[in-house]
Motif scaffolding. Sequence first.
Motif, PDB file in Angstrom:
ATOM      1  N   SER A   7      21.328  28.593  48.048  1.00 38.16           N
ATOM      2  CA  SER A   7      22.681  28.967  47.641  1.00 38.16           C
ATOM      3  C   SER A   7      22.795  29.287  46.160  1.00 38.16           C
ATOM      4  O   SER A   7      23.686  30.024  45.747  1.00 38.16           O
ATOM      5  CB  SER A   7      23.649  27.840  48.008  1.00 38.16           C
ATOM      6  OG  SER A   7      23.238  26.629  47.405  1.00 38.16           O
ATOM      7  N   ALA A   8      21.912  28.725  45.324  1.00 41.04           N
ATOM      8  CA  ALA A   8      21.919  29.040  43.899  1.00 41.04           C
ATOM      9  C   ALA A   8      20.502  29.465  43.517  1.00 41.04           C
ATOM     10  O   ALA A   8      19.720  28.680  42.980  1.00 41.04           O
ATOM     11  CB  ALA A   8      22.369  27.836  43.081  1.00 41.04           C
ATOM     12  N   ALA A  95      23.419  43.256  38.129  1.00 41.08           N
ATOM     13  CA  ALA A  95      22.491  42.514  38.981  1.00 41.08           C
ATOM     14  C   ALA A  95      22.217  41.129  38.405  1.00 41.08           C
ATOM     15  O   ALA A  95      22.249  40.117  39.121  1.00 41.08           O
ATOM     16  CB  ALA A  95      21.188  43.301  39.140  1.00 41.08           C
ATOM     17  N   ILE A  96      21.942  41.079  37.109  1.00 41.66           N
ATOM     18  CA  ILE A  96      21.709  39.788  36.458  1.00 41.66           C
ATOM     19  C   ILE A  96      22.964  38.925  36.523  1.00 41.66           C
ATOM     20  O   ILE A  96      22.910  37.729  36.838  1.00 41.66           O
ATOM     21  CB  ILE A  96      21.252  40.010  35.004  1.00 41.66           C
ATOM     22  CG1 ILE A  96      19.827  40.576  34.996  1.00 41.66           C
ATOM     23  CG2 ILE A  96      21.311  38.702  34.204  1.00 41.66           C
ATOM     24  CD1 ILE A  96      19.336  40.996  33.630  1.00 41.66           C
ATOM     25  N   ALA A  97      24.105  39.535  36.241  1.00 39.41           N
ATOM     26  CA  ALA A  97      25.365  38.790  36.258  1.00 39.41           C
ATOM     27  C   ALA A  97      25.676  38.246  37.649  1.00 39.41           C
ATOM     28  O   ALA A  97      26.231  37.144  37.782  1.00 39.41           O
ATOM     29  CB  ALA A  97      26.503  39.684  35.781  1.00 39.41           C
ATOM     30  N   ALA A 101      26.468  34.473  38.352  1.00 39.53           N
ATOM     31  CA  ALA A 101      27.793  34.140  38.888  1.00 39.53           C
ATOM     32  C   ALA A 101      27.686  33.302  40.155  1.00 39.53           C
ATOM     33  O   ALA A 101      28.596  32.529  40.480  1.00 39.53           O
ATOM     34  CB  ALA A 101      28.580  35.416  39.169  1.00 39.53           C
ATOM     35  N   ALA A 102      26.569  33.444  40.866  1.00 38.64           N
ATOM     36  CA  ALA A 102      26.339  32.654  42.075  1.00 38.64           C
ATOM     37  C   ALA A 102      25.776  31.267  41.755  1.00 38.64           C
ATOM     38  O   ALA A 102      25.468  30.496  42.671  1.00 38.64           O
ATOM     39  CB  ALA A 102      25.377  33.394  43.003  1.00 38.64           C
ATOM     40  N   ALA A 203      25.099  38.950  47.759  1.00 38.54           N
ATOM     41  CA  ALA A 203      26.216  38.244  48.388  1.00 38.54           C
ATOM     42  C   ALA A 203      25.960  38.040  49.882  1.00 38.54           C
ATOM     43  O   ALA A 203      26.212  36.962  50.426  1.00 38.54           O
ATOM     44  CB  ALA A 203      27.508  39.010  48.167  1.00 38.54           C
ATOM     45  N   ALA A 204      25.447  39.083  50.554  1.00 37.88           N
ATOM     46  CA  ALA A 204      25.152  38.961  51.990  1.00 37.88           C
ATOM     47  C   ALA A 204      24.003  37.988  52.235  1.00 37.88           C
ATOM     48  O   ALA A 204      24.040  37.189  53.193  1.00 37.88           O
ATOM     49  CB  ALA A 204      24.812  40.346  52.557  1.00 37.88           C
TER      50      ALA A 204
END
Length: 211
Positions: A7-8, A95-97, A101-102, A203-204
């Motif tokens: 998840s991270a 992409a990095i962000a 952010a996740a 995200a997916a």
Amino acid sequence: MATAPISAPTVGFDLDMTLIDSRPGIRACFLELSERTGTYVDADLVVTRLGPPLAQEMAHWFPADQIEAMADLYRSLYPSIAIAASPAMPGAREAIAAVQAAGGRAIVVTAKYGPNAKLHVEHLGLDPDAVIGDLWAEQKAEALREHGASVYVGDHLGDVRGARTAGALSVAVPTGPCGAAELTAAGADVVLADLTEFPAWLAAYLSADRA
């Protein structure tokens, strides 16, 4: 086998032709090297095959006993010539962000000389969590494992090999010298058109993990 999604995640990114378009800077640097040494270098050809270590490219133009010295000269010229001339690839910052952010970490793992790789990301404000240089193909697995990367994003067949050696998911973008079919045939798990597609893919990928 690739590791399971988390998840991270820690996501590794290649640099040249993945996060940055280094062709203008590298071309200019090789032209200057050619001017200083009096040795012809086809800089336009050089930039069609970026990815492998600098010494491999130098071997096309200089005798074996000069390669180390020529690589040192090139690296000394690089900061003043190549950094400002090399833009970010479309979607690189996003992409990095998206990884950060996740709640994950975004690291750069590249064959480029480490200090020059850091100059690129600082100049462009890409802000990854770490930059590790001087690793090519399967060697990249060392850094990917050390940082616990579950995904590695790159544009070259060597990047696919590095990801697979590390047990990471190989995400490829055909924005460098290798086409989508080549990358798939080499074992890439995912091929995106470019990094602009990465945030939606991530995200997916993370949603599937939580399902």
